[in-house]
Design an enzyme around this catalytic site. Structure first.
Site, PDB file in Angstrom:
ATOM      1  N   HIS A  97       0.818  -1.219   0.000  1.00 31.95           N
ATOM      2  CA  HIS A  97       0.000   0.000   0.000  1.00 31.95           C
ATOM      3  C   HIS A  97       0.852   1.271   0.000  1.00 31.95           C
ATOM      4  O   HIS A  97       0.345   2.359  -0.283  1.00 31.95           O
ATOM      5  CB  HIS A  97      -0.992  -0.002   1.171  1.00 31.95           C
ATOM      6  CG  HIS A  97      -0.424   0.425   2.485  1.00 31.95           C
ATOM      7  ND1 HIS A  97      -0.023  -0.466   3.453  1.00 31.95           N
ATOM      8  CD2 HIS A  97      -0.173   1.665   3.012  1.00 31.95           C
ATOM      9  CE1 HIS A  97       0.425   0.198   4.513  1.00 31.95           C
ATOM     10  NE2 HIS A  97       0.343   1.492   4.265  1.00 31.95           N
TER      11      HIS A  97
ATOM     12  N   ASP B  74      -0.518  -7.345   1.594  1.00 32.95           N
ATOM     13  CA  ASP B  74       0.120  -6.032   1.709  1.00 32.95           C
ATOM     14  C   ASP B  74       1.619  -6.197   1.900  1.00 32.95           C
ATOM     15  O   ASP B  74       2.167  -5.965   2.977  1.00 32.95           O
ATOM     16  CB  ASP B  74      -0.499  -5.266   2.880  1.00 32.95           C
ATOM     17  CG  ASP B  74      -0.098  -3.789   2.881  1.00 32.95           C
ATOM     18  OD1 ASP B  74       0.374  -3.301   1.831  1.00 32.95           O
ATOM     19  OD2 ASP B  74      -0.255  -3.140   3.937  1.00 32.95           O
TER      20      ASP B  74
ATOM     21  N   SER C 220       4.354   2.728   7.999  1.00 31.42           N
ATOM     22  CA  SER C 220       3.906   1.651   7.133  1.00 31.42           C
ATOM     23  C   SER C 220       5.060   1.099   6.311  1.00 31.42           C
ATOM     24  O   SER C 220       5.936   1.841   5.843  1.00 31.42           O
ATOM     25  CB  SER C 220       2.815   2.157   6.183  1.00 31.42           C
ATOM     26  OG  SER C 220       1.622   2.386   6.883  1.00 31.42           O
ATOM     27  N   GLY C 221       5.053  -0.213   6.116  1.00 33.50           N
ATOM     28  CA  GLY C 221       6.090  -0.872   5.339  1.00 33.50           C
ATOM     29  C   GLY C 221       7.338  -1.190   6.136  1.00 33.50           C
ATOM     30  O   GLY C 221       8.197  -1.941   5.680  1.00 33.50           O
TER      31      GLY C 221
END
Length: 812
Positions: A624, A667, A762-763
């Site tokens: 994402h 994801d 995120s990530g």
């Protein structure tokens, strides 16, 4: 009047004959439970010199001086000590290299048949009367005494059946009006539960709907984090119903793909549940014994009655949790939370912790800020205040406030200056190094996996070709011959060191002067390198190489041999703080202590997501994060930076040449760098996990990132936080994430909220620490808000994508 029944002497004779038969069996240790590192100081005792532990067991079985309930065996000294005590009657202490063997029959708290072999510690009758001591004469003069029945174990005031009474064990009572009465002791064959079945150890393996239970050590058909080897204190044996996580009753995963788990139908026992000593004004440890009347939460909200379902619907009722004191609306801890809590009468706040004072000088165990991690300890480690919570053999430490699985006196109240918080390694009693009690019931304690500061290797060399092959850390069986160092526990060590940790010269292994020994000689262990007097580890002692010494007052001691570890994946040169508390509300990291953390940026070099270096030319992140563009040229990777401004001299910039997104509905994504990163002490890959590995419940893991801090401080610097993994079964409860978490995802966080990963993280990596290595277990994916109570973070489970990662790295 209770009289001796002569006709039943035959039964007693047959029973003692049965015990003799046990003694003569080929496997004499089957009748004992073993605990490493445990010691009992008790008189009387008898000491023998033996060659094997089996010989020591025979000595205990044939002991005539007293009833032998346990024995101590010290292999290096060839010492055998027989004892009349065990862990149910006497305090257990720590002692290095001692092993305690306890007879199972004296630990059993249930009866077989009419209970003539019952040797437990129940001392109350069916009507609740306290038993009179067997040697006592008040208020009743007994005709059955230890002298008249010397083999019946009539010690103290424990219930016994010396005369073969068909009603089972009994005792004389302390009530002048009631001479004797039977005791209410559970039948060993009866399958039943006390309280919520937390201590159920039966063999029922079928759920209430008739589903067969899945084995706990299996991941098919359902993946789960209740790993028997990682949770030894939960007794997750075979496929038997158990209650490892505070459910109302025992349960299991089922062998049906359509039914993940279900409770088991096990009746409640008719015998009395274990008694607790209620704490009315304060709470010890996690507060499970608190029975006071505080009914207000930390923010001042009024508690909801446990019997009420309004405004909060819940299952924490006195019917489901009968032993937890769920009276009125008083703060309690029925399900192993970190302190007493309650549901609130505020419709917008489901539950909160309560302000219950701690018993003793220490604050509540998890409320203080955890200290920064330390890479090593000075002297004997009494001053060590780091975050290590793993022993030298990789076992998880038991919480200092907990008495399970090992009862002890090293509590924060007894040692207020020793910083005994959580399950962190400490040295409260001046031992030679930091240590902890372990969560393994068979190993009482071990030293921790921490180096002494003056024995750290002076330099480390990076591997020439780090790759995904190093992702599941493994230890070489033989060290480099030119290095005087050990690998693992040093069983393969063949170096020249021949002095102990205190500087005493070692005795030759073939010599019997000054110390006689027969267990470890060149003849008994020809392949263990015992040719001279060098330090060796012929018995694979977890603490490392040792030797017999030339000091007449010290038979043997350990040697100080450094580890051979060089720079590897998941092993940063700068030891992280390992700060508990999460990024929102976490702490600023030490620069370059998480060297696999990368910053994913736009072409204009603005940070927007995190990622993890897993190979010199590959980064793992969340799919994402790449929604703004499908073109690799839209992104840049910064490595070796600590600040978001990225003005450090150690910064490495790379372009992205390939984007590979994970399977539909997942994801995760791989980014290929335009050229390999230069691996240094500031840029290093994280290790990848084994394929399909499931992180055990409550494992402490760490998240890092430059994301939104919501005003908690540390903006612009890499922040870190640690929190426990939450099993998907728990995370998917209606009160948490209500079934949203998929099998290829995992949860981690503090249920009460207050800290979390957030936008901009995120990530990034979720790494878990094991065997001195950080392993990438999760990719930061999603959550319901940031740091919200009851809404832990969700991470893509990396172990589910190992084949996909390796295939794409190879093909691209």
């Amino acid at each position: 009047m209770k009289v001796h029944k002569v006709v039943l002497l035959l039964g007693l004779f047959l029973f003692t004959g049965f015990l003799r038969g046990q003694t003569e069996s080929t496997d004499v240790l089957e009748a004992y439970i073993k605990t490493d590192g445990a010691w009992i100081v008790k008189l009387p005792k008898v000491q023998y010199s033996v060659s094997t532990v089996e010989e020591c067991a025979v000595k205990c079985n044939k002991e005539t001086s007293f009833t032998c309930r346990s024995f101590l065996y010290i292999e290096k000294d060839q010492d055998c000590v027989t004892l009349p005590a065990n862990s149910k009657t006497d305090q257990i202490l720590r002692r290095m290299s001692a092993v305690l063997y306890e007879k199972k029959e004296y630990l059993l708290e249930c009866v077989n048949g009419i209970g003539m072999d019952y040797r437990g510690t129940k001392s109350k009758t069916k009507s609740g009367k306290t038993c009179q001591r067997w040697e006592g004469t008040f208020p009743h003069t007994p005709n059955i005494t230890p002298k008249t029945h010397p083999k019946a174990d009539l010690e103290s005031n424990f219930c016994r059946n010396p005369d073969g009474d068909k009603g089972g064990p009994w005792c004389y009572t302390t009530d002048p009006e009631k001479r004797w009465e039977h005791c209410n002791i559970q039948d060993c064959t009866e399958e039943c539960i006390q309280c919520s079945g937390e201590n159920y150890r039966g063999k029922i393996s079928t759920t209430m709907s008739g589903f067969t239970c899945q084995r706990w050590d299996s991941q098919k058909p359902h993946n789960h984090g209740y790993i028997p080897s990682a949770l030894p204190d939960k007794y997750l044996e075979e496929n038997y119903c158990r209650n490892p996580d505070g459910e109302p009753r025992p349960w299991c995963f089922t062998t049906s793909p359509s039914k993940r788990w279900e409770s088991c139908s096990i009746p409640r026992c008719t015998t009395e549940p274990p008694t607790i000593v209620p704490e009315l004004t304060c709470a010890s440890g996690e507060g499970s014994s608190y029975r006071g009347t505080i009914a207000v939460t930390v923010s001042g909200k009024t508690c909801q009655d446990w019997a009420s379902q309004s405004p909060q619907k819940h299952s924490r009722t006195s019917e489901n949790y009968p032993c937890k004191g769920l009276d009125k609306n008083y703060c309690r801890n029925p399900d192993n939370e970190r302190s007493p809590w309650c549901y609130t009468t505020d419709p917008d706040t489901r539950w909160e912790y309560c302000s219950v004072p701690s018993c003793g000088d220490q604050p509540r165990p998890e409320e203080p800020v955890i200290p920064e991690g330390e890479a090593c300890y000075e002297g004997d480690g009494t001053s060590y205040r780091g975050a290590m919570s793993e022993t030298i053999s990789g076992k998880k430490c038991q919480f200092w406030t907990s008495m399970e699985p090992h009862r002890h006196s090293k509590t924060p109240q007894n040692f207020p200056k020793a910083d005994l918080r959580r399950n962190l390694c400490r040295n409260p009693d001046g031992d030679r190094a930091p240590w902890c009690y372990t969560t393994d019931p068979t190993v009482r304690w071990e030293y921790c996996n921490i180096e002494r500061c003056d024995n750290k290797p002076s330099s480390r060399e990076p591997p020439t070709n780090p790759s995904v092959a190093a992702a599941s850390p493994s230890i070489s069986s033989s060290p480099s011959p030119e290095k005087d160092c050990k690998v693992g526990n040093g069983a393969s060590y063949r170096g020249p060191t021949s002095t102990t940790i205190t500087g005493v010269t070692c005795q030759e292994w073939s010599s019997m002067t000054p110390h006689q020994h027969a267990s470890f000689t060149p003849e008994t262990h020809p392949d263990k390198g015992l040719e001279s007097n060098q330090c060796r580890n012929p018995d694979s002692d977890v603490n490392g190489p040792w030797c017999y010494t030339t000091d007449r007052n010290k038979k043997w001691d350990y040697c100080q041999i450094p580890d051979c570890d060089s720079l590897k994946c998941g092993q940063p040169s700068v030891k992280p703080k390992r700060c508990f508390g999460r990024i929102v509300g976490g702490c600023i990291s030490k620069p370059h202590s998480w060297p696999w953390q990368i910053s994913l940026r736009t072409r204009t070099k603005i940070h927007f997501c995190g990622g993890t270096l897993i190979d010199a030319q590959w980064v793992l992140t969340a799919a994402h994060c790449l929604e703004r563009s499908e073109s690799p040229s839209a992104y840049k990777i910064f490595l070796g930076v600590h600040t978001e401004r990225a003005n450090e001299a150690s910064k490495q910039e790379r372009d992205v040449t390939k984007i590979i997104k994970g399977p539909a509905g997942t994801d995760i994504a791989l980014l290929k760098l335009d050229r390999p990163a230069l691996l240094t002490d500031k840029v290093l890959p994280a290790c990848l996990p084994e394929k399909d590995y499931i992180v055990p419940s409550n494992t402490e893991c760490y998240v890092t990132g430059w994301g939104e801090t919501q005003g908690t401080g540390g903006e612009g610097f890499l922040k870190e936080t640690g929190f426990p993994v939450i099993e998907n079964k728990v995370c998917n409860r209606a009160s948490f994430l209500n079934g949203r978490v998929k099998e290829h995802e995992m949860c981690a966080g503090n249920i009460e909220g207050g800290t979390d990963s957030c936008q901009g993280d995120s990530g990034g990596p979720l790494v878990c620490y094991a065997q001195s290595t950080f392993v990438l277990q999760g990719v930061t994916s999603w959550g319901l808000g940031c740091a919200n109570a009851m809404k832990p973070g969700v991470y893509t489970r990396v172990s589910k994508f190992i084949d996909w990662i390796e295939r794409n790295m190879k093909e691209n």
